[in-house]
Design an enzyme around this catalytic site. Sequence first.
Site, PDB file in Angstrom:
ATOM      1  N   ALA A 107      68.118  48.592  34.999  1.00  0.00           N
ATOM      2  CA  ALA A 107      68.478  49.743  35.823  1.00  0.00           C
ATOM      3  C   ALA A 107      69.088  49.271  37.146  1.00  0.00           C
ATOM      4  O   ALA A 107      68.825  48.165  37.608  1.00  0.00           O
ATOM      5  CB  ALA A 107      67.253  50.607  36.097  1.00  0.00           C
ATOM      6  N   GLY A 152      65.663  47.329  31.553  1.00  0.00           N
ATOM      7  CA  GLY A 152      66.341  48.272  30.674  1.00  0.00           C
ATOM      8  C   GLY A 152      67.365  47.626  29.759  1.00  0.00           C
ATOM      9  O   GLY A 152      67.662  48.147  28.685  1.00  0.00           O
ATOM     10  N   GLU A 155      65.312  46.551  26.918  1.00  0.00           N
ATOM     11  CA  GLU A 155      64.883  47.753  26.206  1.00  0.00           C
ATOM     12  C   GLU A 155      66.009  48.319  25.347  1.00  0.00           C
ATOM     13  O   GLU A 155      65.767  48.815  24.249  1.00  0.00           O
ATOM     14  CB  GLU A 155      64.382  48.797  27.207  1.00  0.00           C
ATOM     15  CG  GLU A 155      63.039  48.421  27.825  1.00  0.00           C
ATOM     16  CD  GLU A 155      62.555  49.399  28.865  1.00  0.00           C
ATOM     17  OE1 GLU A 155      61.426  49.901  28.745  1.00  0.00           O
ATOM     18  OE2 GLU A 155      63.318  49.682  29.821  1.00  0.00           O
ATOM     19  N   GLU A 175      59.171  44.694  35.183  1.00  0.00           N
ATOM     20  CA  GLU A 175      58.839  45.930  35.901  1.00  0.00           C
ATOM     21  C   GLU A 175      57.505  45.880  36.646  1.00  0.00           C
ATOM     22  O   GLU A 175      57.370  46.498  37.706  1.00  0.00           O
ATOM     23  CB  GLU A 175      58.848  47.111  34.931  1.00  0.00           C
ATOM     24  CG  GLU A 175      60.230  47.575  34.513  1.00  0.00           C
ATOM     25  CD  GLU A 175      60.785  46.812  33.332  1.00  0.00           C
ATOM     26  OE1 GLU A 175      61.828  47.218  32.784  1.00  0.00           O
ATOM     27  OE2 GLU A 175      60.178  45.784  32.943  1.00  0.00           O
TER      28      GLU A 175
END
Length: 301
Positions: A107, A152, A155, A175
């Site tokens: 992100a 992300g 992910e 994270e």
Amino acid sequence: MSFVKYLRHGSLLQLAGKRSLSRSCMLQTCRTLIIETAPPESVKLNRLSGSDSGIVEVNLDRPVAKNSINKEMLKGLQTTFETIHQDSSARVVMITSLVPGVFCAGADLKERRTMSPSEVHTYVNSLRYMFSFIEALSIPTIAAIEGVALGGGLEMALSCDLRICGENAVFGLPETGLAVIPGAGGTQRLSRLVGRSVSKELIFTGRKIDAREAAKKGLVNFCVAAGEAHKKAMEVAQQINDKGPMAIKMAKKAIDEGIETNMASGLELEEMCYQKLLNTEDRLEGLAAFAEKRKPRYTGK
């Protein structure tokens, strides 16, 4: 209903939380979340032609931020994958990066700092549904990874069916170092792929791992020389593209849905998927091509 209001709708969040959610229902849910807008330049769709017709590339191209996903890039991903889902000629998808040395850094944390808690909640929900949409596509998806795939970015790779990396790849879910958790599927998909204990260690510590360790842990399907991930991914995509497209879809359905249930139910699902292929033109073409010792010409019918 607006995109933001739909995300906040409690019944949708409850629905997404059920592991028994069907593929068609997930796709319908995710389609509702798509923001109708032209894909920004940070996400580029490339349909291959000739003998590679049916292979589609999604190219990530935001070099100023190491392909970190901001709101505009997320919109581009949403629109691009909705286009692929509606394209009956698409048979296999490759997600690649046009930025040297990076797949996706996760992100956009600079943008994140400007968001209110409610805006962060909306963004993370959008990202989670985006990756669920990729996972729920009926056709195979391949992530070709060079360089970093963090947060992300990892992910997104986890939402793909296959992952192929170069030796320069670096993986991690950092994270917890920011006092949050992976919120776009990382806690669930990583555990299902590499096991509970390994997943906990990587998420608890936020530790980054290199390509060789990722291959050893089963995080990636192939680890090749640096710079060769795209080439290997293309080879695998071509192998898939040569097979019966309906058979590939049914195989994916049987594996993905069957693994979430018991053996008896999984075998029933396998039987149902097999039966759907019995009266297809492609099955007859496959038998004819075998008898005539030629390459089959599958049409997806």
